[in-house]
Design a protein around this motif. Structure first.
Motif, PDB file in Angstrom:
ATOM      1  N   ASN A 131       0.802  -1.222   0.000  1.00 16.40           N
ATOM      2  CA  ASN A 131       0.000   0.000   0.000  1.00 16.40           C
ATOM      3  C   ASN A 131       0.838   1.277   0.000  1.00 16.40           C
ATOM      4  O   ASN A 131       0.291   2.376   0.031  1.00 16.40           O
ATOM      5  CB  ASN A 131      -1.017   0.006   1.147  1.00 16.40           C
ATOM      6  CG  ASN A 131      -0.389   0.108   2.523  1.00 16.40           C
ATOM      7  OD1 ASN A 131       0.780   0.425   2.687  1.00 16.40           O
ATOM      8  ND2 ASN A 131      -1.197  -0.171   3.554  1.00 16.40           N
ATOM      9  N   THR A 132       2.174   1.129  -0.068  1.00 19.22           N
ATOM     10  CA  THR A 132       3.021   2.303  -0.288  1.00 19.22           C
ATOM     11  C   THR A 132       2.948   2.798  -1.727  1.00 19.22           C
ATOM     12  O   THR A 132       3.332   3.939  -2.006  1.00 19.22           O
ATOM     13  CB  THR A 132       4.490   1.988   0.036  1.00 19.22           C
ATOM     14  OG1 THR A 132       4.940   0.916  -0.809  1.00 19.22           O
ATOM     15  CG2 THR A 132       4.682   1.602   1.488  1.00 19.22           C
ATOM     16  N   VAL A 133       2.476   1.960  -2.641  1.00 18.40           N
ATOM     17  CA  VAL A 133       2.471   2.300  -4.065  1.00 18.40           C
ATOM     18  C   VAL A 133       1.397   3.343  -4.361  1.00 18.40           C
ATOM     19  O   VAL A 133       0.212   3.151  -4.046  1.00 18.40           O
ATOM     20  CB  VAL A 133       2.253   1.045  -4.928  1.00 18.40           C
ATOM     21  CG1 VAL A 133       2.101   1.418  -6.401  1.00 18.40           C
ATOM     22  CG2 VAL A 133       3.426   0.077  -4.746  1.00 18.40           C
ATOM     23  N   VAL A 134       1.823   4.449  -4.970  1.00 13.45           N
ATOM     24  CA  VAL A 134       0.922   5.529  -5.369  1.00 13.45           C
ATOM     25  C   VAL A 134       1.277   5.962  -6.789  1.00 13.45           C
ATOM     26  O   VAL A 134       2.199   5.421  -7.406  1.00 13.45           O
ATOM     27  CB  VAL A 134       1.006   6.728  -4.403  1.00 13.45           C
ATOM     28  CG1 VAL A 134       0.481   6.350  -3.019  1.00 13.45           C
ATOM     29  CG2 VAL A 134       2.440   7.262  -4.315  1.00 13.45           C
ATOM     30  N   GLY A 135       0.553   6.937  -7.298  1.00 12.50           N
ATOM     31  CA  GLY A 135       0.815   7.427  -8.630  1.00 12.50           C
ATOM     32  C   GLY A 135       2.091   8.253  -8.706  1.00 12.50           C
ATOM     33  O   GLY A 135       2.596   8.746  -7.696  1.00 12.50           O
ATOM     34  N   SER A 156      10.429   3.791 -10.518  1.00 15.06           N
ATOM     35  CA  SER A 156      10.016   3.696  -9.124  1.00 15.06           C
ATOM     36  C   SER A 156      10.841   4.653  -8.279  1.00 15.06           C
ATOM     37  O   SER A 156      12.021   4.884  -8.552  1.00 15.06           O
ATOM     38  CB  SER A 156      10.201   2.261  -8.606  1.00 15.06           C
ATOM     39  OG  SER A 156       9.674   2.097  -7.311  1.00 15.06           O
ATOM     40  N   ASN A 157      10.224   5.209  -7.248  1.00 16.73           N
ATOM     41  CA  ASN A 157      10.910   6.058  -6.278  1.00 16.73           C
ATOM     42  C   ASN A 157      10.773   5.375  -4.915  1.00 16.73           C
ATOM     43  O   ASN A 157       9.711   5.405  -4.302  1.00 16.73           O
ATOM     44  CB  ASN A 157      10.308   7.461  -6.253  1.00 16.73           C
ATOM     45  CG  ASN A 157      11.117   8.441  -5.414  1.00 16.73           C
ATOM     46  OD1 ASN A 157      12.132   8.079  -4.823  1.00 16.73           O
ATOM     47  ND2 ASN A 157      10.673   9.683  -5.367  1.00 16.73           N
ATOM     48  N   ASP A 158      11.852   4.739  -4.477  1.00 18.23           N
ATOM     49  CA  ASP A 158      11.848   3.995  -3.211  1.00 18.23           C
ATOM     50  C   ASP A 158      12.128   4.978  -2.071  1.00 18.23           C
ATOM     51  O   ASP A 158      13.241   5.044  -1.548  1.00 18.23           O
ATOM     52  CB  ASP A 158      12.897   2.881  -3.265  1.00 18.23           C
ATOM     53  CG  ASP A 158      13.036   2.126  -1.957  1.00 18.23           C
ATOM     54  OD1 ASP A 158      12.105   2.199  -1.127  1.00 18.23           O
ATOM     55  OD2 ASP A 158      14.088   1.482  -1.751  1.00 18.23           O
ATOM     56  N   ILE A 159      11.110   5.735  -1.688  1.00 20.94           N
ATOM     57  CA  ILE A 159      11.261   6.717  -0.606  1.00 20.94           C
ATOM     58  C   ILE A 159      11.656   5.992   0.682  1.00 20.94           C
ATOM     59  O   ILE A 159      11.123   4.922   1.005  1.00 20.94           O
ATOM     60  CB  ILE A 159       9.951   7.487  -0.381  1.00 20.94           C
ATOM     61  CG1 ILE A 159       9.468   8.121  -1.696  1.00 20.94           C
ATOM     62  CG2 ILE A 159      10.119   8.539   0.702  1.00 20.94           C
ATOM     63  CD1 ILE A 159      10.280   9.252  -2.187  1.00 20.94           C
ATOM     64  N   LYS A 205      10.785   2.137   5.259  1.00 18.84           N
ATOM     65  CA  LYS A 205      10.377   1.971   3.863  1.00 18.84           C
ATOM     66  C   LYS A 205       8.871   1.940   3.646  1.00 18.84           C
ATOM     67  O   LYS A 205       8.427   2.007   2.496  1.00 18.84           O
ATOM     68  CB  LYS A 205      10.965   0.652   3.326  1.00 18.84           C
ATOM     69  CG  LYS A 205      12.486   0.574   3.342  1.00 18.84           C
ATOM     70  CD  LYS A 205      13.103   1.452   2.271  1.00 18.84           C
ATOM     71  CE  LYS A 205      14.601   1.265   2.178  1.00 18.84           C
ATOM     72  NZ  LYS A 205      15.179   1.961   1.009  1.00 18.84           N
ATOM     73  N   CYS A 206       8.085   1.818   4.707  1.00 23.67           N
ATOM     74  CA  CYS A 206       6.689   1.434   4.543  1.00 23.67           C
ATOM     75  C   CYS A 206       5.663   2.508   4.869  1.00 23.67           C
ATOM     76  O   CYS A 206       4.468   2.216   4.941  1.00 23.67           O
ATOM     77  CB  CYS A 206       6.399   0.193   5.383  1.00 23.67           C
ATOM     78  SG  CYS A 206       7.175  -1.300   4.730  1.00 23.67           S
ATOM     79  N   ALA A 207       6.086   3.751   5.066  1.00 28.29           N
ATOM     80  CA  ALA A 207       5.101   4.804   5.306  1.00 28.29           C
ATOM     81  C   ALA A 207       4.229   5.008   4.066  1.00 28.29           C
ATOM     82  O   ALA A 207       4.645   4.734   2.935  1.00 28.29           O
ATOM     83  CB  ALA A 207       5.798   6.111   5.684  1.00 28.29           C
ATOM     84  N   LEU A 250       5.070   5.072  -8.387  1.00 25.56           N
ATOM     85  CA  LEU A 250       5.378   4.124  -9.456  1.00 25.56           C
ATOM     86  C   LEU A 250       4.776   4.626 -10.760  1.00 25.56           C
ATOM     87  O   LEU A 250       3.629   5.049 -10.802  1.00 25.56           O
ATOM     88  CB  LEU A 250       4.802   2.748  -9.106  1.00 25.56           C
ATOM     89  CG  LEU A 250       5.149   1.582 -10.029  1.00 25.56           C
ATOM     90  CD1 LEU A 250       6.631   1.242  -9.939  1.00 25.56           C
ATOM     91  CD2 LEU A 250       4.307   0.348  -9.671  1.00 25.56           C
ATOM     92  N   GLY A 251       5.532   4.538 -11.834  1.00 21.08           N
ATOM     93  CA  GLY A 251       5.041   4.958 -13.139  1.00 21.08           C
ATOM     94  C   GLY A 251       5.822   6.141 -13.676  1.00 21.08           C
ATOM     95  O   GLY A 251       6.898   6.453 -13.179  1.00 21.08           O
ATOM     96  N   PRO A 252       5.315   6.767 -14.740  1.00 19.17           N
ATOM     97  CA  PRO A 252       3.917   6.861 -15.160  1.00 19.17           C
ATOM     98  C   PRO A 252       3.384   5.722 -16.035  1.00 19.17           C
ATOM     99  O   PRO A 252       2.183   5.582 -16.177  1.00 19.17           O
ATOM    100  CB  PRO A 252       3.914   8.168 -15.968  1.00 19.17           C
ATOM    101  CG  PRO A 252       5.292   8.259 -16.529  1.00 19.17           C
ATOM    102  CD  PRO A 252       6.200   7.697 -15.474  1.00 19.17           C
ATOM    103  N   VAL A 253       4.289   4.928 -16.627  1.00 22.11           N
ATOM    104  CA  VAL A 253       3.831   3.910 -17.577  1.00 22.11           C
ATOM    105  C   VAL A 253       4.538   2.598 -17.287  1.00 22.11           C
ATOM    106  O   VAL A 253       5.566   2.552 -16.599  1.00 22.11           O
ATOM    107  CB  VAL A 253       4.100   4.336 -19.042  1.00 22.11           C
ATOM    108  CG1 VAL A 253       3.313   5.589 -19.383  1.00 22.11           C
ATOM    109  CG2 VAL A 253       5.590   4.531 -19.305  1.00 22.11           C
ATOM    110  N   LEU A 254       3.974   1.529 -17.836  1.00 18.90           N
ATOM    111  CA  LEU A 254       4.609   0.215 -17.856  1.00 18.90           C
ATOM    112  C   LEU A 254       4.969  -0.081 -19.307  1.00 18.90           C
ATOM    113  O   LEU A 254       4.085  -0.119 -20.175  1.00 18.90           O
ATOM    114  CB  LEU A 254       3.661  -0.855 -17.319  1.00 18.90           C
ATOM    115  CG  LEU A 254       4.166  -2.303 -17.381  1.00 18.90           C
ATOM    116  CD1 LEU A 254       5.361  -2.509 -16.466  1.00 18.90           C
ATOM    117  CD2 LEU A 254       3.039  -3.279 -17.027  1.00 18.90           C
TER     118      LEU A 254
END
Length: 285
Positions: A105-109, A156-159, A177-179, A185-189
């Protein structure tokens, strides 16, 4: 070809940008770009539909850009996978891949706001090449076999919050790592067969000032080797994301200040696009 998900959080819809740069609606093929779609030959089905002219052009003006894959079951990360970054962290390059997990759930736009937790003072940026898995992978026999289980690649940006990661970690990195919002992640695959994962330039900047500038050619462990190695220790499922490590140029080096309220990060990888996030402090209730 670039796959993307556009719309408000929780209501994103699937789209594809074709080779002519036209964005087309994927709703006729799937309601979502997720593990189930990727595992059912989703990318091949998109190509077939594009070839038949079966996907309508879409007006996406003003739509928010979400992460290009929905609800990854796992976000697996590789630490110290660039020798210069290991050195700036005070460590030797690892002899074996260093693995840790982020909460999915850390994954956002890629343009969503990054939230600084209350009291966090050492929040850092990390540009990384992300691998998205397309097929179940266990005990892969060789790096070459990993090609068959990779759907594609993304930025990816591993904040990371370094005090949480290193000073109050208890020996594990996950606290740092989990906040929430800690993995834009992205903008595209981009499909795997359109990318050479070991020949990509990675860059980051903060408030327009350069920070990281390197190449995936400098990885200690190459992408295919990483996927094979990880499959030895856990089963990879379709839709899982692997962050493959960050190069030198992070705040942990001591050369740059950590992120503060109002800062703006730009994170980009050649051929995969760019992200931009504004940083906002969260106040405790």
């Amino acid at each position: 070809m670039e796959l993307m998900r556009l719309g408000e959080p929780g209501a994103e819809r699937p789209f594809v940008r074709d080779d002519a740069g036209v964005v087309r609606d994927l709703s006729a093929l799937t309601a979502e770009i997720d593990g189930a779609f990727l595992a059912s030959d989703g990318i091949a089905r998109i190509r077939d539909a594009l070839g038949r002219g079966a996907l309508p052009e879409a007006d996406v003006e003003g739509l928010r850009v979400g992460a290009p894959v929905a609800r990854p079951g796992a976000v697996i990360c590789v630490g110290q996978n660039y020798a210069a970054h290991a050195a700036e962290s005070g460590a030797e390059p690892p002899e074996q891949p260093v693995l840790f997990l982020k909460h999915p759930n850390t994954v956002v736009g890629p343009f969503d706001t990054v939230l600084l937790p209350p009291g966090a003072e050492k929040v850092d940026w990390e540009v990384e090449l992300a691998v998205v898995i397309s097929r179940t992978a266990r005990y892969l026999p060789s790096p070459e076999a990993a090609r068959e289980v990779i759907a594609g690649y993304a930025v990816s940006n591993d904040i990371s919050e370094r005090a949480y990661q290193l000073e109050v970690s208890g020996g594990q990195w996950s606290k740092g790592k989990c906040a929430e919002t800690f993995n834009p992640l992205g903008p595209v695959l981009v499909p795997a067969d359109e990318v050479d994962p070991q020949a990509l330039r990675l860059r980051s900047s903060v408030n327009g000032a350069p920070r990281q500038d390197s190449s995936t050619a400098d990885m200690v462990f190459a992408v295919l080797q990483l996927v094979q190695e990880i499959s030895r220790f856990m089963v990879l499922d379709p839709g899982d994301v692997i962050n493959t490590g960050t190069p030198q140029g992070v705040a942990l080096s001591g050369r740059f200040p950590y992120l503060r309220h109002g800062d703006e990060m730009t994170i980009e990888i050649e051929g995969l696009g760019a992200q931009r996030q504004r940083v906002r402090r969260v106040r405790a209730d």
